[in-house]
Structures are given as structure tokens and as C-alpha cells.
Design a protein around this motif. Structure first.
Motif, short mmCIF file in Angstrom:
data_model
loop_
_atom_site.label_atom_id
_atom_site.label_comp_id
_atom_site.label_asym_id
_atom_site.label_seq_id
_atom_site.Cartn_x
_atom_site.Cartn_y
_atom_site.Cartn_z
N UNK A 135 -0.21 12.34 -11.07
CA UNK A 135 -1.21 11.35 -11.41
C UNK A 135 -1.86 10.84 -10.14
N UNK A 136 -3.16 10.54 -10.18
CA UNK A 136 -3.83 9.99 -8.98
C UNK A 136 -3.21 8.66 -8.58
N UNK A 137 -2.86 8.55 -7.30
CA UNK A 137 -2.24 7.34 -6.76
C UNK A 137 -2.95 6.97 -5.47
N UNK A 138 -3.30 5.71 -5.32
CA UNK A 138 -3.96 5.25 -4.11
C UNK A 138 -2.98 4.99 -2.99
N UNK A 139 -3.49 4.44 -1.91
CA UNK A 139 -2.67 4.07 -0.75
C UNK A 139 -2.78 2.57 -0.54
N UNK A 140 -1.74 1.95 0.01
CA UNK A 140 -1.83 0.50 0.26
C UNK A 140 -2.83 0.18 1.37
N UNK A 141 -3.43 -0.99 1.29
CA UNK A 141 -4.32 -1.47 2.34
C UNK A 141 -3.73 -2.76 2.92
N UNK A 142 -4.07 -3.03 4.17
CA UNK A 142 -3.52 -4.19 4.86
C UNK A 142 -4.63 -4.93 5.60
N UNK A 143 -4.58 -6.26 5.61
CA UNK A 143 -5.55 -7.03 6.42
C UNK A 143 -5.29 -6.79 7.91
N UNK A 144 -6.37 -6.79 8.69
CA UNK A 144 -6.25 -6.60 10.15
C UNK A 144 -6.95 -7.75 10.87
N UNK A 145 -6.52 -7.98 12.13
CA UNK A 145 -7.19 -8.94 13.00
C UNK A 145 -6.95 -8.51 14.44
#
Length: 183
Positions: A135-145
């Protein structure tokens, strides 16, 4: 011979189309049991001098997690999980596109830089064959600074410890004890 071929074909079809069998027992292995509470924190991931040029990506580590740092052609910086589904090759080897996506170099899957969601799942070649099994699965995203010459990524700093905390619990462990402690 015909019977053997038929039995093999029937077993293959059953393996891939039937509902999973119910086990007669419940596993007591708790690989992802949270011992420590979730704690989001910005941690250094990459020196700003190592930031990739616009339209490319690189890898880094933040809080024990593999992170893909991508810079779109306009210069915006994004952090995503560096394990690309379905076979977990590094997403940081992919190409960053002008349409706001990053493309897996092996199977061709495109993920949104902003959300990590799948835009195009395994579109060609071996990707169509292999991607059809998952099944299509995305990837996690994270805030950056940016802070102090470093690119910081906000991650759960307890995630790795929680994952590893009961890694051997419930299975034969290397020390011979169920709690993972030495004798």
C-alpha cells in the motif's frame, strides 16, 4: 507432476489473497512499547555549510533518526524521514523536483516535501511490479530551524530509546535473560 504444479499454484494464490490466519497464541513481544513519554525537541542535524545546493538532498542524523534534508529549487529547506518505502532505500539519494516533490531514485515514487504524502506511487519499471505488492505509504516530515551555524530538526528525542527499550523482551535475548540485563 500436474498435481504438484496445481498444489503450488493453489498455495501461492491462497498466500496472497486470503485473510491472515489467526494465531493460537498472542505474542508478548513489545517492540514499540513506550517506556519514556514523547518529548519533542530541536536537535542539531547538519552544519549549515553542509546544506545541499538548491534542487538536491543529503542525509543527516537527529536524535538517532535518519533524516533526509532537501532543498527545493527556490531554496526552502525540508526535513523528511530518510527511509523510503517500500524497501527503505535512502530518500536522500533522490532528486528534488520543482513541483515540490522528492523522487525515490530506485522505484520512482514521488513524495511531497511539505507533507511527506505520496504524490505518485512506484510509477514505472520495477517500481510498478514491486509497488503493487504494498500500500502507498508516505514518509514523516519534521520542522526545521537554523541556529548557531547548524540546521536543527524537531524530533521525538525519546523515540529511539523507546524502540530499543524492550527490544529483546519476550524473545530469546543475547544474555539469556528476558529483561536484557547481564547476569
Amino acid at each position: 507432476m500436474k498435481l504438484a504444479i496445481f498444489a503450488t499454484l493453489a498455495a501461492t494464490v491462497t498466500a496472497f489473497t486470503s485473510s491472515p490466519l489467526k494465531a493460537a497464541f498472542k505474542s508478548k513481544t513489545q517492540l514499540q512499547m513506550a517506556i519514556l513519554p514523547s518529548k519533542l525537541s530541536y536537535v542539531p542535524c547538519l552544519s549549515l555549510k553542509d546544506l545541499p545546493k538548491p534542487g538536491s538532498a543529503t542525509s543527516g542524523v537527529a536524535g538517532g533518526l535518519a533524516i533526509c534534508i532537501a532543498v527545493d529549487p527556490k531554496g526552502s529547506v525540508y526535513a523528511l524521514g530518510d527511509k523510503c518505502p517500500p524497501v527503505n532505500q535512502p530518500l536522500s539519494f533522490g532528486s528534488v523536483n520543482a513541483d515540490g516533490t522528492i523522487q525515490d531514485p530506485v522505484l520512482g515514487t514521488k513524495f511531497s516535501l511539505k507533507s511527506g504524502k505520496v504524490v505518485d506511487w512506484c510509477p514505472a519499471g520495477i517500481g510498478k511490479l514491486l509497488g503493487g505488492l504494498f500500500d502507498p505509504v508516505g514518509v514523516p516530515t519534521y520542522p526545521v530551524r537554523q541556529r548557531g551555524g547548524k540546521l536543527e530538526v524537531q524530533v521525538d528525542v525519546n523515540a529511539k530509546a523507546n524502540f530499543e527499550s524492550n527490544y529483546w523482551s519476550g524473545v530469546l535475548d543475547a544474555q539469556g535473560k528476558a529483561n536484557g540485563k547481564y547476569y
